[in-house]
Design a protein around this motif. Structure first.
Motif, mmCIF file in Angstrom:
data_model
loop_
_atom_site.group_PDB
_atom_site.id
_atom_site.type_symbol
_atom_site.label_atom_id
_atom_site.label_comp_id
_atom_site.label_asym_id
_atom_site.label_seq_id
_atom_site.Cartn_x
_atom_site.Cartn_y
_atom_site.Cartn_z
ATOM 1 N N GLN A 1 -100.086 60.918 64.857
ATOM 2 C CA GLN A 1 -100.223 61.000 66.309
ATOM 3 C C GLN A 1 -98.988 61.606 66.953
ATOM 4 O O GLN A 1 -99.094 62.431 67.872
ATOM 5 C CB GLN A 1 -100.478 59.603 66.890
ATOM 6 C CG GLN A 1 -101.829 59.044 66.556
ATOM 7 C CD GLN A 1 -101.942 57.578 66.944
ATOM 8 O OE1 GLN A 1 -100.970 56.815 66.872
ATOM 9 N NE2 GLN A 1 -103.139 57.171 67.354
ATOM 10 N N ILE A 2 -97.826 61.211 66.492
ATOM 11 C CA ILE A 2 -96.574 61.764 67.019
ATOM 12 C C ILE A 2 -96.492 63.256 66.726
ATOM 13 O O ILE A 2 -96.126 64.056 67.589
ATOM 14 C CB ILE A 2 -95.357 61.014 66.442
ATOM 15 C CG1 ILE A 2 -95.355 59.568 66.936
ATOM 16 C CG2 ILE A 2 -94.057 61.725 66.797
ATOM 17 C CD1 ILE A 2 -94.388 58.658 66.218
ATOM 18 N N ARG B 1 -98.963 65.371 66.218
ATOM 19 C CA ARG B 1 -99.922 66.079 67.079
ATOM 20 C C ARG B 1 -99.380 66.228 68.507
ATOM 21 O O ARG B 1 -99.482 67.294 69.108
ATOM 22 C CB ARG B 1 -101.261 65.339 67.114
ATOM 23 C CG ARG B 1 -102.059 65.496 65.852
ATOM 24 C CD ARG B 1 -103.455 64.876 65.983
ATOM 25 N NE ARG B 1 -104.131 64.911 64.713
ATOM 26 C CZ ARG B 1 -104.708 65.979 64.185
ATOM 27 N NH1 ARG B 1 -104.685 67.115 64.847
ATOM 28 N NH2 ARG B 1 -105.292 65.930 63.007
ATOM 29 N N ARG B 2 -98.811 65.157 69.029
ATOM 30 C CA ARG B 2 -98.274 65.211 70.394
ATOM 31 C C ARG B 2 -97.158 66.244 70.499
ATOM 32 O O ARG B 2 -97.125 67.060 71.415
ATOM 33 C CB ARG B 2 -97.774 63.825 70.818
ATOM 34 C CG ARG B 2 -97.255 63.799 72.252
ATOM 35 C CD ARG B 2 -96.710 62.447 72.645
ATOM 36 N NE ARG B 2 -95.518 62.157 71.864
ATOM 37 C CZ ARG B 2 -95.256 60.991 71.280
ATOM 38 N NH1 ARG B 2 -96.103 59.992 71.383
ATOM 39 N NH2 ARG B 2 -94.158 60.807 70.595
ATOM 40 N N GLU B 3 -96.223 66.223 69.541
ATOM 41 C CA GLU B 3 -95.078 67.132 69.590
ATOM 42 C C GLU B 3 -95.494 68.584 69.384
ATOM 43 O O GLU B 3 -94.988 69.488 70.047
ATOM 44 C CB GLU B 3 -94.029 66.719 68.561
ATOM 45 C CG GLU B 3 -93.364 65.389 68.861
ATOM 46 C CD GLU B 3 -92.666 65.359 70.210
ATOM 47 O OE1 GLU B 3 -91.957 66.328 70.547
ATOM 48 O OE2 GLU B 3 -92.829 64.357 70.930
ATOM 49 N N ASN C 1 -98.422 69.836 70.077
ATOM 50 C CA ASN C 1 -99.127 70.228 71.287
ATOM 51 C C ASN C 1 -98.132 70.639 72.376
ATOM 52 O O ASN C 1 -98.318 71.661 73.052
ATOM 53 C CB ASN C 1 -100.023 69.092 71.783
ATOM 54 C CG ASN C 1 -100.858 69.504 72.965
ATOM 55 O OD1 ASN C 1 -101.471 70.558 72.960
ATOM 56 N ND2 ASN C 1 -100.894 68.656 73.973
ATOM 57 N N LEU C 2 -97.065 69.873 72.534
ATOM 58 C CA LEU C 2 -96.027 70.228 73.507
ATOM 59 C C LEU C 2 -95.362 71.558 73.153
ATOM 60 O O LEU C 2 -95.104 72.391 74.031
ATOM 61 C CB LEU C 2 -94.967 69.121 73.589
ATOM 62 C CG LEU C 2 -95.415 67.808 74.225
ATOM 63 C CD1 LEU C 2 -94.345 66.735 74.032
ATOM 64 C CD2 LEU C 2 -95.722 68.011 75.693
#
Length: 76
Positions: free
Chosen positions: A6-7, A9-11, A13-14
């Motif tokens: 999850q981390i 994917r978030r990073e 994406n940013l």
């Protein structure tokens, strides 16, 4: 608590969002097709989480330009 996947994917994406914004700020996007092809993928392989950012091969030339023509230019 967020998982490593999850981390990641978030990073990513940013990161992809920031790359797209920078291409638009530098007027490196005429139609938006190249910018929309910048993307990412996250895979879990065994115990490893692997993140990949991918884009069309010509994106390097958009960012840095191309080398001068070598030898006699043909004009084509």
């Amino acid at each position: 608590m967020a998982s490593v996947e999850q981390i990641m994917r978030r990073e990513l994406n940013l990161l992809v969002t920031e790359i797209r914004i920078n291409f638009n700020k530098k007027n490196r996007s005429a139609t938006g097709k190249t910018v929309s092809q910048i993307n990412y993928d996250v895979e879990t392989k065994g115990g490893n989480v692997v993140g990949t950012v991918y884009a069309p091969a010509h994106i390097v030339q958009l960012e840095f330009g191309r080398k001068p023509t070598q030898g006699e230019p043909t004009g084509t």
